[in-house]
Design an enzyme around this catalytic site. Structure first.
Site, PDB file in Angstrom:
ATOM      1  N   GLY A 161     -79.668  -4.722 -32.589  1.00 52.54           N
ATOM      2  CA  GLY A 161     -78.396  -4.114 -32.218  1.00 52.54           C
ATOM      3  C   GLY A 161     -78.556  -2.688 -31.727  1.00 52.54           C
ATOM      4  O   GLY A 161     -79.650  -2.114 -31.722  1.00 52.54           O
ATOM      5  N   THR A 163     -77.906   0.212 -32.906  1.00 56.76           N
ATOM      6  CA  THR A 163     -78.362   1.289 -33.790  1.00 56.76           C
ATOM      7  C   THR A 163     -79.743   1.036 -34.391  1.00 56.76           C
ATOM      8  O   THR A 163     -80.188   1.805 -35.250  1.00 56.76           O
ATOM      9  CB  THR A 163     -77.362   1.487 -34.937  1.00 56.76           C
ATOM     10  OG1 THR A 163     -77.272   0.261 -35.696  1.00 56.76           O
ATOM     11  CG2 THR A 163     -75.986   1.846 -34.403  1.00 56.76           C
ATOM     12  N   LYS A 164     -80.414  -0.020 -33.957  1.00 59.05           N
ATOM     13  CA  LYS A 164     -81.704  -0.360 -34.540  1.00 59.05           C
ATOM     14  C   LYS A 164     -82.848   0.345 -33.819  1.00 59.05           C
ATOM     15  O   LYS A 164     -82.702   0.813 -32.688  1.00 59.05           O
ATOM     16  CB  LYS A 164     -81.918  -1.881 -34.515  1.00 59.05           C
ATOM     17  CG  LYS A 164     -80.805  -2.655 -35.191  1.00 59.05           C
ATOM     18  CD  LYS A 164     -80.592  -2.217 -36.636  1.00 59.05           C
ATOM     19  CE  LYS A 164     -79.455  -2.976 -37.284  1.00 59.05           C
ATOM     20  NZ  LYS A 164     -79.182  -2.548 -38.665  1.00 59.05           N
ATOM     21  N   ASN A 165     -84.015   0.396 -34.490  1.00 57.74           N
ATOM     22  CA  ASN A 165     -85.156   1.101 -33.889  1.00 57.74           C
ATOM     23  C   ASN A 165     -85.742   0.348 -32.704  1.00 57.74           C
ATOM     24  O   ASN A 165     -86.417   0.931 -31.867  1.00 57.74           O
ATOM     25  CB  ASN A 165     -86.245   1.364 -34.949  1.00 57.74           C
ATOM     26  CG  ASN A 165     -86.690   0.100 -35.656  1.00 57.74           C
ATOM     27  OD1 ASN A 165     -85.973  -0.883 -35.683  1.00 57.74           O
ATOM     28  ND2 ASN A 165     -87.866   0.146 -36.249  1.00 57.74           N
ATOM     29  N   ILE A 166     -85.516  -0.952 -32.626  1.00 62.98           N
ATOM     30  CA  ILE A 166     -85.789  -1.738 -31.414  1.00 62.98           C
ATOM     31  C   ILE A 166     -84.465  -2.339 -30.999  1.00 62.98           C
ATOM     32  O   ILE A 166     -83.837  -3.045 -31.780  1.00 62.98           O
ATOM     33  CB  ILE A 166     -86.808  -2.862 -31.674  1.00 62.98           C
ATOM     34  CG1 ILE A 166     -88.157  -2.285 -32.115  1.00 62.98           C
ATOM     35  CG2 ILE A 166     -86.997  -3.715 -30.426  1.00 62.98           C
ATOM     36  CD1 ILE A 166     -89.192  -3.335 -32.460  1.00 62.98           C
TER      37      ILE A 166
END
Length: 215
Positions: A161, A163-166
């Site tokens: 999503g 806000t994720k780091n990937i």
């Protein structure tokens, strides 16, 4: 990759397949399958493992609301076990105490990037014939004793999503070492229709706005 696919600007199936393969290799799992969301990925994993009416699935009391919701959607019962006194993740002893004859799976959540005690959880699960599905939605890339989470329990799911780091704007991945489980999930995804174009456009615009705001 996923933005182009969502917007209908082409279907880069070969690129998606490459991402699946490279991600599975990064994790250390046999199979990787892209799915629309982590919660749907969990649903597909549970369904592929035959979890259904009358079954019980153990999970930590501190978790995301969608996890028990997906269990209930299949007619199974979520069973909450406590977190550790010195951790915010599933306590192995509490997991063991929660097991009944109806327990079919456990979902250890690697919350805030903190891995669960997978050695203990795997040992308990193996003793009772319980499937282990790692919740890696907040821990993609984290390691437990030198091994990446998601490759330890046999099955796992991740989210990409905004806000994720990937991130792929939206979308997620499931990984598994079980050939039959991977095939069942892939067959469902391949039968699915394209995403709603308006939703894809909104997500793309939100993603661009977030990129500008953070850079």
């Amino acid at each position: 990759i996923c933005t182009k696919h969502l917007l209908g600007l082409g279907a880069p199936d070969s690129l998606v397949a490459e991402f699946e393969n490279r991600f599975a290799s990064f994790i250390g799992a046999k199979h990787g399958v892209m799915v629309p969301s982590a919660r749907y990925g969990l649903y597909l994993l549970l369904d592929a493992l035959g979890i259904g009416e009358g079954d019980e699935v153990v999970m930590p009391g501190l978790t995301y609301f969608a996890i028990p919701a997906m269990v209930e959607l299949l007619g199974a019962k979520p069973i909450f076990a406590d977190i550790g006194l010195d951790t915010h993740v599933l306590d192995p002893d509490a997991f063991k105490e929660a097991i009944t004859d109806n327990t079919k799976a456990v979902i250890p959540t690697h919350l805030f990037g903190t891995p669960c005690d997978m050695e203990a959880i795997n040992a308990i699960a193996a003793e009772h014939g319980i499937e282990v599905i790692e919740d890696c939605a907040q821990s993609t890339g984290a390691r437990y004793r030198g091994q990446r989470v998601g490759a330890i329990g046999g099955h796992a799911y991740y989210t990409f999503g905004l806000t994720k780091n990937i991130t792929t704007l939206s979308g997620a991945m499931v990984t598994t070492n079980d050939d039959a489980v991977a095939q069942k999930i892939r067959s469902v995804i391949e039968r699915s229709g394209p995403a709603v174009r308006s939703k894809a456009v909104k997500e793309a615009m939100t993603g661009c706005a977030m990129f500008l705001a953070t850079h």
